[in-house]
Design an enzyme around this catalytic site. Structure first.
Site, mmCIF file in Angstrom:
data_model
loop_
_atom_site.group_PDB
_atom_site.id
_atom_site.type_symbol
_atom_site.label_atom_id
_atom_site.label_comp_id
_atom_site.label_asym_id
_atom_site.label_seq_id
_atom_site.Cartn_x
_atom_site.Cartn_y
_atom_site.Cartn_z
ATOM 1 N N HIS A 56 0.819 -1.211 0.000
ATOM 2 C CA HIS A 56 0.000 0.000 0.000
ATOM 3 C C HIS A 56 0.862 1.275 0.000
ATOM 4 C CE1 HIS A 56 -3.392 -2.559 0.725
ATOM 5 N NE2 HIS A 56 -2.895 -2.994 1.867
ATOM 6 N N HIS A 218 -7.350 -4.099 -0.882
ATOM 7 C CA HIS A 218 -6.626 -5.254 -1.398
ATOM 8 C C HIS A 218 -7.300 -5.831 -2.634
ATOM 9 C CE1 HIS A 218 -6.384 -4.975 3.026
ATOM 10 N NE2 HIS A 218 -5.099 -5.099 2.793
#
Length: 332
Positions: A56, A218
Site C-alpha cells: 500500500h 486489497h
C-alpha cells in the site's frame, strides 16, 4: 508479471531498507524487525502506531515522522503483521504516556493488533486502539467486517499524530482520532486488479469497458461491477455518496483526498480532483485543503479513491499542524 523486484521473499525487507536509506534524517529501522520509527523517538509523549500489509506504499511507512506516526509495522504483501511484530513496534516507541494503535478495519488487522495490545497491557504498557472504518461503500452491506479502513486513514493518522505531538494525553488523543474517524467518508473505484508478486497475476480481472465500484484496499469485491463511466461521472457518483453520508451543508468546511491506487497517473487524478472540487464549491462547502496524489495504494491497481473529512476548529488545527514525513511534509 513485469516488476522490478529481486527475490519475492525479500520484498518487504528491501522496501524497509530503501525507505530508511532514502530518508535517514526522518526514519530509523528497529534492528531484526519489520518496524520503522521516527528518527528521534520521543517517549515523553503519546506514541501513535499504525501498520498493516505491505503493498500500500507510501502507507504506512511514508507517514512516520514528526507530527504523524511514531512507528509503522510492516506485514507481508497484503497480509497483516502478526501480534509479535506489532508488539515490537509498541516496545520501540511507547513510554509512560502510553500509545495509540490506529487500526484499519480488516479482520486480520483488528485481530492481530488486539492481541498485541493485550500483550503490551500484560507487560504494563498503557495502550488504546481506534478502529478506522471510513469506507462508506459497505455502510449498508452484510459484510461481517463492516466498513473497511481505506484512504481516510490518512486523515486520522495526521490528526492523531499532531494531537500527540502537541502533548495531549492518551485519552484526548484517542478522542480526537475517533472524532476524525466519525467525520470521514471514503469511496473507491477500480479498473483493474492488483498483481501480488507471489501470485504473478492480477487478483481479479475487470473487463474492458467496465469498472468495480466500492472495492477495498486489497481488491476485495466492491458493491457492483458496472459500465465504465467518464471521470466526471465517476466523481459525481462518489461525491453524491459521500455528501449523503456526511450530510454536508452550505458553510461546512472540509478537506479532500483524491488518491491513486497505484496504476492511475497524476493526469487522471487531477481531472478527477477538478470535478470533486467543483461539486463541493457548487454546494458552497468550503475546502480547507485538497490532497491529490498517491497515498494508500493497492500495488499497481488502476483506480482511485476519494475521502472527505468534515472539519471543526479542533480537527482543522491538528490537520494543518506541522508534519515532517517522507511522503507528507509541511501542511502549515
Amino acid at each position: 508479471m513485469k516488476k522490478f523486484i529481486n527475490k519475492i521473499e525479500d520484498i518487504v525487507t528491501e522496501v524497509i531498507d530503501g525507505l530508511v536509506l532514502a530518508n535517514p534524517e526522518i526514519l530509523s529501522h528497529v534492528p531484526n524487525t519489520k518496524v520503522i520509527t521516527r528518527k528521534n523517538i520521543n517517549k515523553n509523549k503519546v506514541a501513535v502506531i499504525s501498520g498493516g500489509g505491505s503493498g500500500h506504499e507510501p502507507s504506512h511507512g511514508g507517514f512516520v515522522g514528526i507530527g504523524m506516526l511514531d512507528a509503522a509495522v510492516f506485514g507481508e504483501v497484503f497480509t497483516s503483521p502478526g501480534p509479535d511484530r506489532i508488539y515490537d513496534g509498541i516496545q520501540a516507541v511507547v513510554g509512560k504516556p502510553g500509545g495509540l494503535l490506529l487500526v484499519k478495519n480488516y479482520t486480520g488487522d483488528t485481530m492481530n493488533f488486539a492481541m498485541a495490545e493485550q500483550m503490551a497491557k500484560d507487560d504494563g504498557y498503557n495502550i488504546e486502539t481506534v478502529i478506522i472504518n471510513d469506507d462508506i461503500a459497505l455502510v449498508n452491506s452484510d459484510s461481517t467486517t463492516g466498513k473497511r479502513g481505506i484512504i481516510g486513514t490518512l486523515f486520522v493518522q495526521k490528526i492523531a499524530g499532531a494531537a500527540a505531538e502537541a502533548g495531549l494525553d492518551l485519552q484526548e488523543v484517542k478522542r480526537i482520532a475517533q472524532k476524525a474517524v466519525d467525520n470521514t467518508a471514503s469511496f473507491g473505484i477500480s479498473l483493474s486488479g492488483s498483481t501480488v508478486p507471489a501470485n504473478g497475476k492480477p487478483g481479479f480481472i475487470v473487463p474492458d469497458g467496465e469498472m468495480e465500484v466500492g472495492l477495498g484496499n486489497h481488491g476485495e469485491p466492491g458493491l457492483r461491477r458496472e459500465k465504465q463511466k467518464s471521470a466526471d461521472e465517476s466523481a459525481e457518483m462518489i461525491m453524491k455518496n459521500i455528501d449523503q453520508y456526511l450530510n454536508l451543508k452550505q458553510g461546512d468546511e472540509v478537506a479532500l483526498i483524491v488518491n491513486g491506487l497505484g496504476g492511475t497517473p497524476m493526469m487522471e487524478l487531477n481531472i478527477l480532483a477538478r470535478k470533486a472540487i467543483k461539486i463541493l464549491q457548487a454546494k458552497e462547502v468550503k475546502i480547507f485543503k485538497s490532497f491529490v496524489g498517491v497515498y494508500i495504494t493497492a500495488i499497481d491497481m488502476a483506480g482511485f479513491s476519494f475521502s472527505v473529512i468534515r472539519l471543526d476548529d479542533e480537527l482543522k488545527k491538528f490537520l494543518k499542524a506541522k508534519v515532517i514525513t517522507s511522503s507528507l511534509v509541511g501542511i502549515e
